[in-house]
Design a protein around this motif. Sequence first.
Motif, PDB file in Angstrom:
ATOM      1  N   PRO B  14     -17.549  80.437  34.724  1.00  0.00           N
ATOM      2  CA  PRO B  14     -16.269  81.043  35.084  1.00  0.00           C
ATOM      3  C   PRO B  14     -16.139  81.072  36.611  1.00  0.00           C
ATOM      4  N   THR B  15     -15.103  80.479  37.145  1.00  0.00           N
ATOM      5  CA  THR B  15     -14.907  80.481  38.591  1.00  0.00           C
ATOM      6  C   THR B  15     -13.530  81.036  38.912  1.00  0.00           C
ATOM      7  N   SER B  16     -13.251  81.131  40.180  1.00  0.00           N
ATOM      8  CA  SER B  16     -11.956  81.680  40.568  1.00  0.00           C
ATOM      9  C   SER B  16     -10.826  80.735  40.221  1.00  0.00           C
ATOM     10  N   LYS B  17     -11.156  79.493  39.871  1.00  0.00           N
ATOM     11  CA  LYS B  17     -10.104  78.541  39.518  1.00  0.00           C
ATOM     12  C   LYS B  17     -10.032  78.303  38.007  1.00  0.00           C
ATOM     13  N   GLY B  18     -10.717  79.126  37.244  1.00  0.00           N
ATOM     14  CA  GLY B  18     -10.735  78.927  35.797  1.00  0.00           C
ATOM     15  C   GLY B  18     -12.139  78.602  35.332  1.00  0.00           C
ATOM     16  N   VAL B  19     -12.312  78.476  34.020  1.00  0.00           N
ATOM     17  CA  VAL B  19     -13.648  78.205  33.496  1.00  0.00           C
ATOM     18  C   VAL B  19     -13.948  76.714  33.609  1.00  0.00           C
ATOM     19  N   VAL B  20     -15.080  76.381  34.243  1.00  0.00           N
ATOM     20  CA  VAL B  20     -15.496  74.990  34.328  1.00  0.00           C
ATOM     21  C   VAL B  20     -16.502  74.724  33.217  1.00  0.00           C
ATOM     22  N   HIS B  21     -16.185  73.755  32.372  1.00  0.00           N
ATOM     23  CA  HIS B  21     -17.134  73.380  31.324  1.00  0.00           C
ATOM     24  C   HIS B  21     -18.116  72.388  31.941  1.00  0.00           C
ATOM     25  N   ALA B  22     -19.222  72.912  32.442  1.00  0.00           N
ATOM     26  CA  ALA B  22     -20.167  72.060  33.165  1.00  0.00           C
ATOM     27  C   ALA B  22     -20.892  71.127  32.214  1.00  0.00           C
ATOM     28  N   VAL B  23     -21.160  71.603  30.999  1.00  0.00           N
ATOM     29  CA  VAL B  23     -21.834  70.774  30.011  1.00  0.00           C
ATOM     30  C   VAL B  23     -21.074  70.935  28.697  1.00  0.00           C
ATOM     31  N   THR B  24     -20.741  69.820  28.046  1.00  0.00           N
ATOM     32  CA  THR B  24     -19.975  69.879  26.816  1.00  0.00           C
ATOM     33  C   THR B  24     -20.722  69.158  25.706  1.00  0.00           C
ATOM     34  N   ASP B  25     -21.128  69.899  24.698  1.00  0.00           N
ATOM     35  CA  ASP B  25     -21.647  69.347  23.464  1.00  0.00           C
ATOM     36  C   ASP B  25     -22.750  68.308  23.681  1.00  0.00           C
ATOM     37  N   VAL B  26     -23.834  68.746  24.314  1.00  0.00           N
ATOM     38  CA  VAL B  26     -24.957  67.832  24.527  1.00  0.00           C
ATOM     39  C   VAL B  26     -26.024  68.113  23.479  1.00  0.00           C
ATOM     40  N   THR B  27     -26.483  67.068  22.821  1.00  0.00           N
ATOM     41  CA  THR B  27     -27.542  67.195  21.824  1.00  0.00           C
ATOM     42  C   THR B  27     -28.608  66.164  22.129  1.00  0.00           C
ATOM     43  N   LEU B  28     -29.824  66.598  22.315  1.00  0.00           N
ATOM     44  CA  LEU B  28     -30.914  65.621  22.416  1.00  0.00           C
ATOM     45  C   LEU B  28     -32.263  66.293  22.219  1.00  0.00           C
ATOM     46  N   SER B  29     -33.283  65.499  21.948  1.00  0.00           N
ATOM     47  CA  SER B  29     -34.624  66.012  21.713  1.00  0.00           C
ATOM     48  C   SER B  29     -35.603  65.361  22.668  1.00  0.00           C
ATOM     49  N   VAL B  30     -36.600  66.136  23.052  1.00  0.00           N
ATOM     50  CA  VAL B  30     -37.669  65.588  23.881  1.00  0.00           C
ATOM     51  C   VAL B  30     -38.921  65.519  23.019  1.00  0.00           C
ATOM     52  N   GLU B  31     -39.443  64.303  22.825  1.00  0.00           N
ATOM     53  CA  GLU B  31     -40.644  64.133  22.018  1.00  0.00           C
ATOM     54  C   GLU B  31     -41.871  64.458  22.859  1.00  0.00           C
ATOM     55  N   LYS B  32     -42.951  64.819  22.155  1.00  0.00           N
ATOM     56  CA  LYS B  32     -44.196  65.116  22.859  1.00  0.00           C
ATOM     57  C   LYS B  32     -44.691  63.860  23.582  1.00  0.00           C
ATOM     58  N   GLY B  33     -45.054  64.027  24.840  1.00  0.00           N
ATOM     59  CA  GLY B  33     -45.616  62.920  25.603  1.00  0.00           C
ATOM     60  C   GLY B  33     -44.598  61.886  26.048  1.00  0.00           C
ATOM     61  N   ARG B  34     -43.324  62.140  25.807  1.00  0.00           N
ATOM     62  CA  ARG B  34     -42.324  61.148  26.159  1.00  0.00           C
ATOM     63  C   ARG B  34     -41.566  61.588  27.407  1.00  0.00           C
ATOM     64  N   ARG B  35     -41.169  60.600  28.208  1.00  0.00           N
ATOM     65  CA  ARG B  35     -40.448  60.907  29.459  1.00  0.00           C
ATOM     66  C   ARG B  35     -38.974  60.576  29.281  1.00  0.00           C
ATOM     67  N   ILE B  36     -38.145  61.560  29.606  1.00  0.00           N
ATOM     68  CA  ILE B  36     -36.708  61.345  29.479  1.00  0.00           C
ATOM     69  C   ILE B  36     -36.063  61.520  30.848  1.00  0.00           C
ATOM     70  N   GLY B  37     -35.226  60.583  31.221  1.00  0.00           N
ATOM     71  CA  GLY B  37     -34.545  60.686  32.505  1.00  0.00           C
ATOM     72  C   GLY B  37     -33.117  61.149  32.302  1.00  0.00           C
ATOM     73  N   PHE B  38     -32.699  62.176  33.038  1.00  0.00           N
ATOM     74  CA  PHE B  38     -31.297  62.602  33.044  1.00  0.00           C
ATOM     75  C   PHE B  38     -30.674  61.995  34.284  1.00  0.00           C
ATOM     76  N   ILE B  39     -29.721  61.112  34.096  1.00  0.00           N
ATOM     77  CA  ILE B  39     -29.136  60.474  35.265  1.00  0.00           C
ATOM     78  C   ILE B  39     -27.635  60.722  35.296  1.00  0.00           C
ATOM     79  N   GLY B  40     -27.104  60.868  36.465  1.00  0.00           N
ATOM     80  CA  GLY B  40     -25.681  61.126  36.634  1.00  0.00           C
ATOM     81  C   GLY B  40     -25.434  61.492  38.075  1.00  0.00           C
ATOM     82  N   GLU B  41     -24.155  61.555  38.436  1.00  0.00           N
ATOM     83  CA  GLU B  41     -23.849  61.868  39.832  1.00  0.00           C
ATOM     84  C   GLU B  41     -23.844  63.366  40.036  1.00  0.00           C
TER      85      GLU B  41
END
Lengths: 317, 575
Positions: B14-41
């Motif tokens: 919630p900000t002074s300009k309205g609610v910012v949906h920073a993350v929308t409907d993200v679903t994922l799993s991290v397996e044991k011993g596995r490396r996951i990269g989150f990439i984005g600007e």
Amino acid sequence: MADQTNAAAPETAAPDMAGLTKRQLKRMKRFDNPWNNPKLIWGITLLMGIIALGIFGRIFWDTDLVFTGAVMPSQAPPGFENLRGQAGLASSPLGTDVAGRDLLALLIVGAPNSLYVGMLASLIGMSLGIFLGFTAGYTGGRIDDVIRVGSDVMITIPPLLILVVVQASFGDITLTMMAILIAAFVWQSPTRLIRAQVLSMRESGYVQMARLSGASNRHIMFREMLPNLVPYLFGSFIANVTTSIVTAVGLEVLGLGPQRVPTLGRVIYDAIDSAALTRDMWWWWGFPTVLLMVMFIGLLLINLGLDEVSNPRLRRL
Amino acid sequence: MSVLDIKNIHIDFPTSKGVVHAVTDVTLSVEKGRRIGFIGESGSGKTTTALAAMRMLANPGFVASGEVHLNSLEGDTNVLHLDEEGMRRVRLRKISYIPQGAMNSLNPVMRIESQIWDAVVAHEGAMEQSALLERSNTALDGVGLDPKVVGRLYPHELSGGMKQRVCIAIGTCLTPDLIIADEPTSALDVITQRHVMQTLREMQEKIGAGLILIGHDMGLMAQSVDDIAVLKKGVLVEFGPVRRIIEGAEHPYTRELISSVPLVGGESFLHAQAAPPKGEKLDVPLLELDGVGKQYGAVTALHPMSFALDGEEPKIISIVGQSGSGKSTMGSLMLGFNDPTTGSVNFKGDDINKMNAAERLEFRKQVQAVFQDPYACFNPFYRVNHALKFPFENFGMQGDVDAAMHEACEAVGLDPSLVLGRYPHQLSGGQRQRLIVARALMLSPKLLIADEPVSMVDASLRATILANIHDLKDKHGISIIYITHDLATAYHVSDYVMVLYHGHVVEAGPPKDVIGDPQHAYTRLLIDSIPWPDLDRDWGDAGDARAALDALAQIGGTPETVYRGDIPGFTLRQG
């Protein structure tokens, strides 16, 4: 390759106004204009009240009643009795003191006087602070050393001690003289504050850009740096007004400062001097104290409000 | 078995300009011993998603809906249901966090080993001093630091790479199920980056934890992770194994991210141009450094060196090096912001540090700069027009300033109606940096010093801005000094490259030779350390990285300069 539309796109997802309560929306609207801040508005209202008292009091009330023997002495406000059992008179709505001065008239003249001393002292102190702070921060070197050490030394000297000695030797002084004396003790902290800000701003990107644009030192100081200092300057100014009023009232309560001009501190001094506390004349010291409280609360609210204006992180939804 | 399951998570601010949906409907799993990269600007929600798992969202963000399951918890596995004390137990022990700026994350008044003991005691209770010492020794050993020496040091006595490795040691000392590393190497140079990343991988493999690596560098991701999650404006646009993403990305945004990484020897991101317009012919060089050196106290930032740049044929000269190599010092010497300790900087034959006010104004008009930080370059008090308008008027240039501003904005691909008349905070970093380029274009200087112009801009915009800068040379005949740490862009953009190391030029010549086929040990090391977004190009393991750092230490002293051929109109010599 990224195209034009991409470059113009916002960095995060767009805000969404749905799903908010009415109250939140109302509060949010306030953020559109940061100056529309309740603390700031209340603070200014309280201070304006004091100034209005001075202006309208002079129009609707007789300020000659501040002189000794103008009215019946030691009268309580209407509806109360003094120790001798005399009921208060409607002609002196806030009561009178032992010398027969009307308290309402004293406050009408005295309250703006106290505010005037505080404002003037702070204004002089700030001007000195801006000048010295900018000089020290921007030129650096030997000049910076002298100003920095000078203001550090001045911070360690207790102002009341010096002022008591100076004023005791001066005897009677004017309000302006008093303001100038106090100003000699309120320039140090703005000097330090502005110097620190200027030092960090001097290395900032936009000052480098201005130098690159061939800007003169004067342009950089007054057109690039000073506008960004405005919130700090306002805050520092208000804080200094508070300090100056406290110092002035402190001196007046000790019986120093202007002898013939009514001020809030002077009224309290007279009350203490005439044993108003033991004679149960609460109106004598009570009303000036209430006015001082209103003044300080007003200044505090303005300071808090300005803080929120300049620092959006303090704003809460 | 999965360690962490994020299910349909929504995060709101919630900000002074309205609610910012920073993350929308993200679903994922991290397996044991596995490396996951989150990439984005920046602003894509990659850090926010990861931090939600630790319940460490920045105020006033909150998880609006969704579930985060940490499967090693007993009973209710949803971390969003834990109380404060339960959450405290989870942090570091089950999920650890390796921050971006290690320099600000370590306590400056505590020894390194005490900071590790703090972590151990907070989760396992008080224990014998000898047992604690053993724990800290194991942890530091694991990341390749000598516990006897480093353990007794304070953070300020360590280099950036060492501090980041200490953070890894703290993050792994309790063998957590999941490690979240938030751009752990973005403040480090490439050589150190490779070492830190390899150390992190090694430790993660040893304890068998899952790893979430947050970043914006596709090359680093390709070399470090197994799966990639691409986020854009809070939406997970693509998720899959690294090879499929890199070689066959489905979403256009992912493809854009991959193609925005310039490669040495790869396809150029610049459009071929007709012959650039010639500059004026002078008897003296446009810019000449004559035995210029700079010392700060006992530290030599730049050893005496000389070069002469002829302005007739516009050229782009790249100065490449790591942080502390003296490249930015060179930039500020050339702009006259700093006096050289020895030698003189001459512009059209005149020493720039001995000019009077009128000459200096003329010099400023002809030599402009683009700085690294687009966020700091605009005075927040004024609308952005001020930064363009003021120099134009101050230099007494002829013509309509508004028309000139519009023209310059269009030339760098900005819509004037969208950017002009706004306040700096309303524009993105990329827009601001393009405006600074537009400013330089409007003033049409003879020489432009570009000091890391794209290092703080989102990856997808870098190529565009560099193309804008390149156009200044090609279309407007402006010579450019391009200062950077990024060899791949220097390879494409420049006509001549100098590689700086500890204030010395170690290798210089045309980019195809210097970067395409490096001869000096240092240049080779730099090129080997770049993470390529190419899975078949191996980045080496932790041992290689360590060997490379040892090799670097041997170079030290006063390295020889390798000259790799000249280009007309530019001469360089050491001394």
